[in-house]
Structures are given as C-alpha cells and as structure tokens.
Design a protein around this motif. Structure first.
Motif, short mmCIF file in Angstrom:
data_model
loop_
_atom_site.label_atom_id
_atom_site.label_comp_id
_atom_site.label_asym_id
_atom_site.label_seq_id
_atom_site.Cartn_x
_atom_site.Cartn_y
_atom_site.Cartn_z
N ARG A 5 0.84 -1.20 0.00
CA ARG A 5 0.00 0.00 0.00
C ARG A 5 0.87 1.25 0.00
O ARG A 5 0.60 2.22 -0.73
CB ARG A 5 -0.92 -0.02 1.22
CG ARG A 5 -1.67 1.28 1.44
CD ARG A 5 -2.56 1.21 2.68
NE ARG A 5 -3.13 2.53 2.94
CZ ARG A 5 -2.54 3.45 3.69
NH1 ARG A 5 -1.37 3.19 4.26
NH2 ARG A 5 -3.12 4.62 3.86
N ILE A 9 0.74 4.26 -2.91
CA ILE A 9 0.35 5.65 -2.64
C ILE A 9 1.53 6.59 -2.88
O ILE A 9 1.36 7.69 -3.42
CB ILE A 9 -0.18 5.78 -1.21
CG1 ILE A 9 -1.47 4.96 -1.08
CG2 ILE A 9 -0.44 7.23 -0.85
CD1 ILE A 9 -2.04 4.90 0.31
N ARG A 12 1.67 7.22 -6.51
CA ARG A 12 0.61 8.12 -6.95
C ARG A 12 0.95 9.57 -6.60
O ARG A 12 0.71 10.49 -7.38
CB ARG A 12 -0.72 7.70 -6.29
CG ARG A 12 -1.94 8.35 -6.89
CD ARG A 12 -3.20 7.73 -6.31
NE ARG A 12 -3.30 6.30 -6.61
CZ ARG A 12 -4.29 5.52 -6.21
NH1 ARG A 12 -5.27 6.02 -5.47
NH2 ARG A 12 -4.31 4.24 -6.52
N MET A 274 -5.91 13.20 -6.11
CA MET A 274 -5.55 12.17 -5.14
C MET A 274 -6.79 11.56 -4.48
O MET A 274 -6.78 10.42 -4.03
CB MET A 274 -4.64 12.75 -4.06
CG MET A 274 -3.17 12.75 -4.38
SD MET A 274 -2.44 11.10 -4.63
CE MET A 274 -2.55 10.42 -2.99
N ARG A 280 -10.80 4.02 -2.53
CA ARG A 280 -10.75 4.88 -1.35
C ARG A 280 -10.23 4.14 -0.12
O ARG A 280 -9.56 4.73 0.73
CB ARG A 280 -12.14 5.46 -1.07
CG ARG A 280 -12.58 6.44 -2.15
CD ARG A 280 -13.99 6.93 -1.91
NE ARG A 280 -14.38 7.97 -2.85
CZ ARG A 280 -15.57 8.54 -2.88
NH1 ARG A 280 -16.52 8.16 -2.02
NH2 ARG A 280 -15.84 9.49 -3.76
N LEU A 283 -6.43 4.33 0.01
CA LEU A 283 -5.90 5.62 0.44
C LEU A 283 -6.20 5.88 1.91
O LEU A 283 -5.34 6.38 2.65
CB LEU A 283 -6.49 6.75 -0.42
CG LEU A 283 -6.02 8.17 -0.10
CD1 LEU A 283 -4.52 8.31 -0.34
CD2 LEU A 283 -6.79 9.19 -0.93
N ARG A 290 -12.79 7.65 6.40
CA ARG A 290 -13.33 7.70 5.04
C ARG A 290 -14.68 8.41 5.03
O ARG A 290 -14.97 9.20 4.13
CB ARG A 290 -13.49 6.29 4.45
CG ARG A 290 -12.22 5.68 3.92
CD ARG A 290 -12.50 4.62 2.87
NE ARG A 290 -13.39 3.58 3.32
CZ ARG A 290 -13.03 2.53 4.05
NH1 ARG A 290 -11.76 2.39 4.41
NH2 ARG A 290 -13.92 1.61 4.39
N LEU A 304 -2.79 15.68 3.81
CA LEU A 304 -1.94 14.54 3.46
C LEU A 304 -0.57 14.73 4.09
O LEU A 304 0.13 15.70 3.78
CB LEU A 304 -1.82 14.43 1.94
CG LEU A 304 -1.01 13.25 1.39
CD1 LEU A 304 -1.76 11.93 1.63
CD2 LEU A 304 -0.73 13.43 -0.10
N THR A 307 2.33 9.46 3.26
CA THR A 307 1.38 8.68 2.48
C THR A 307 0.03 8.55 3.18
O THR A 307 -0.84 7.80 2.71
CB THR A 307 1.93 7.26 2.20
OG1 THR A 307 2.20 6.62 3.46
CG2 THR A 307 3.19 7.32 1.36
N GLU A 308 -0.18 9.26 4.28
CA GLU A 308 -1.40 9.10 5.06
C GLU A 308 -2.26 10.36 5.04
O GLU A 308 -1.74 11.48 5.15
CB GLU A 308 -1.07 8.75 6.52
CG GLU A 308 -0.25 7.48 6.69
CD GLU A 308 -0.97 6.25 6.18
OE1 GLU A 308 -2.21 6.19 6.28
OE2 GLU A 308 -0.29 5.32 5.68
#
Length: 356
Positions: A5, A9, A12, A274, A280, A283, A290, A304, A307-308
């Motif tokens: 993961r 990310i 991306r 993003m 979803r 991310l 979410r 952001l 990556t979190e």
C-alpha cells in the motif's frame, strides 16, 4: 509482482506532482483533466506547482459528465477518447435503463443531443437557456418531467455527455459557449474505438495507478465489462496491491517499486485527483475517516502527511480573508505555509488556521 500500500500511494503522489519540484506533474494532471468545484482546480495546482498555475486551460464536461479543466489543445482528443464503446457502455455512462434504451438507444441519444447542441450554442448561453433550446428540438424520450418547473427538460447527464462532442465548453463554470475547433476536427459519432478509449485508460493509470479495471471503470462511469477490451489493448502491466490485481504502465514499474519519499504535508482540496480514484479504502483504510472525508454532501479537503490522510480541512471566507478549520492529528509547523498557499490560490489573505 506484489506491491505494498505504501508503495502504491507514494507512486501516486509522485505521479501527480505533489513533490512540487517542477511543472511536469501538473502537466500530466491537466492532460487527464482536473475536476472543477469552486476553487478546487487552483488549490490542486497550487499544491503541486512551485509557481502559479498555467494559463492554458479550458473547462468542459468530460469525465462522468463532471466539469474538468483540460489543456485547450487536448479537447478534440478527449471528445474521441470519451466515446462509449458500445450500447451497454453508453447505457452505463448515462445511467440509462433497458426500457429507455428500447425507446431511444443511449449512444444514439448522445449523438442526437450533440447535433442539437452544436446548432443551438452559437453564442454564450446559461445552462438553463441551453436546456430550454435543446429540449425544444429533442423527442420526449430524451427528456424528463420537471414538476417544479412545470416543463420537460433534457436529461441532465445526457446534456453533459453530449456537450464535448458538440464542441461546447463551460465559460467560468456557469455559461456554455462553442469552442474554437481546430482545423479538421469534426463531431465524433457512433461508438468509440478501442484504441481511443485505451488512451483514456492509459492516461488514468499514469495518474491513479496501480488501478484495477473495476476502479478505472467506476472513475470513468461505466462497467468493468464494458471497459475490458480497452484495458486489454493498452499493454499495461499487472501487479497485485493488497491482494487485488491492478494495472500500471510498463515504463512506471521501476518508479512503483522504489518511489521517492513523499512530501511531509500537503493540503488537498475536495475533488483533488488524489481523492478522485475509486480505491478509497487503499488511500484511507480507516472507515470512520473515510466517512469524514467523503460524506454524502459538503466534501472537506484532505490533509496529506507522507502517504497518510491524517485530517480534513474546511475554508471560511469573509471579504478578502480566509480562515481554515483543520481537524485531525496534523503536524502544525508545516501547516501555516500550506494554508498560505491555499489562500493565495483562492485570491485571498490568510487570516487564521484553527486546529481541532
């Protein structure tokens, strides 16, 4: 190849230019299109560009019928790439029922509405004026009864999907006007070609990858089955992310394996690229977070960190002053600088940043 993961990310983030090293990332975004919602495009580009956003841009109803800012020179190509490949594909994009398709096939409905639009929009017109003019010329099968107005209107999604093939763009998001079409460009009709839709898939994978076929189809607004032939024609490479088979461009594999370390903090607006991918849960793994980031109405921006997604933010403007209210466990030392960027992108002066 298995991809974590964090790798996905971080890739991306780099592909979308959030390191803010050059204009390359923003240029790739504009090639695909950045969704327009109030000041979202300006804030999204400010999060990625060392300086101000490029002037070359045009608003058009494109992906899923939503307004996106594109490079003006690319719009004719997008009119071709966004063509449905088949009647089931057109039905999915229009949210058309089998009964509606029997009365008037979905693909033919887009073409007929585009023909009427091209003839109607000869000068800047409001959406209401366009809807009225177009509805007069369309059969009842392509309209819906609007009790509040007491009239029949062309289906909204049909109007949106027909606008770009008709050469009609948005002027400031509220007015529709005809585009100055390049030499040799003509209104596309009939089903799209696999090669054109494959270009759309490849452009999306470069921004959102690694991405599954189902996630790409959801972002485009169609079904995975309707998109399968275009995905097969791309020459993309399959990888596995969190147990799911996903696609990445061949020349992006090395960057996916060893992506650059992500920046410490960025403030992303609602509908930022993003946040636009359909995976979803990848991310934002936490369910409650979410729900906070993607509510039914009134989407906030995202904070952001690496990556979190560590929080959300909402703006409040009064005159020429902007206040940001930030929620979450946010590293404060970097927050003020990013908030200044948000204010400048909106043409305002930052008054305060409140963190809860």
């Amino acid at each position: 190849m298995d991809v974590t993961r964090a790798q996905a990310i971080a890739f991306r983030i780099d592909a979308q230019g959030l390191h803010r090293r050059s204009i390359d990332g923003a240029a790739a975004l504009l090639e695909l299109g950045v969704q327009h919602h109030q000041s979202s495009v300006a804030v999204a580009l400010a999060a990625r560009l060392p300086d101000g956003p490029p002037d070359d841009g045009e608003l058009a109803w494109s992906h899923r019928g939503a307004p996106h800012r594109h490079r003006r020179s690319d719009l004719a190509a997008w009119a071709r790439r966004l063509r449905p490949l088949s009647e089931p594909d057109a039905m999915a994009r229009l949210i058309w029922t089998a009964e509606q398709s029997d009365a008037f096939p979905a693909l033919a409905a887009i073409d007929r509405t585009a023909e009427v639009l091209a003839a109607a929009v000869t000068s800047p017109m409001t959406k209401g004026e366009v809807s009225t003019a177009v509805s007069r010329e369309l059969p009842r099968a392509l309209q819906r009864d609007c009790p509040s107005c007491g009239v029949w209107h062309v289906f909204d999604q049909l109007l949106r999907l027909a606008a770009l093939p008709a050469g009609v763009a948005l002027d400031g998001g509220r007015t529709l006007r005809a585009l100055p079409t390049p030499d040799g460009w003509s209104r596309p009709t009939g089903p799209g070609t696999v090669s054109d839709v494959a270009e759309l898939v490849t452009a999306a994978v470069r921004i959102f990858g690694p991405a599954t076929t189902a996630d790409l189809a959801a972002w485009i607004g169609t079904s995975a089955g309707a998109l399968a032939s275009a995905v097969e024609a791309t020459g993309l490479v399959a990888v596995r992310v969190e147990g799911r088979r996903a696609w990445v461009a061949t020349d992006d594999v090395d960057r996916l394996v060893d992506p650059p370390s992500p920046p410490e903090l960025r403030l992303l607006p609602p509908f930022d690229p993003m946040l636009s991918a359909r995976d979803r849960a990848l991310l934002v793994p936490d369910t409650e977070r979410r729900r906070a980031l993607w509510p039914a109405l009134g989407h906030p921006g995202a904070v952001l960190a690496g990556t979190e997604v560590v929080g959300t933010w909402r703006p409040s403007a009064s005159g020429k002053k902007l206040t940001l209210t930030v929620s979450g466990d946010v590293p404060r030392p970097l927050l003020d600088d990013e908030a200044e960027r948000v204010a400048a992108a909106r043409g305002l002066r930052l008054a305060a940043v409140t963190v809860s």
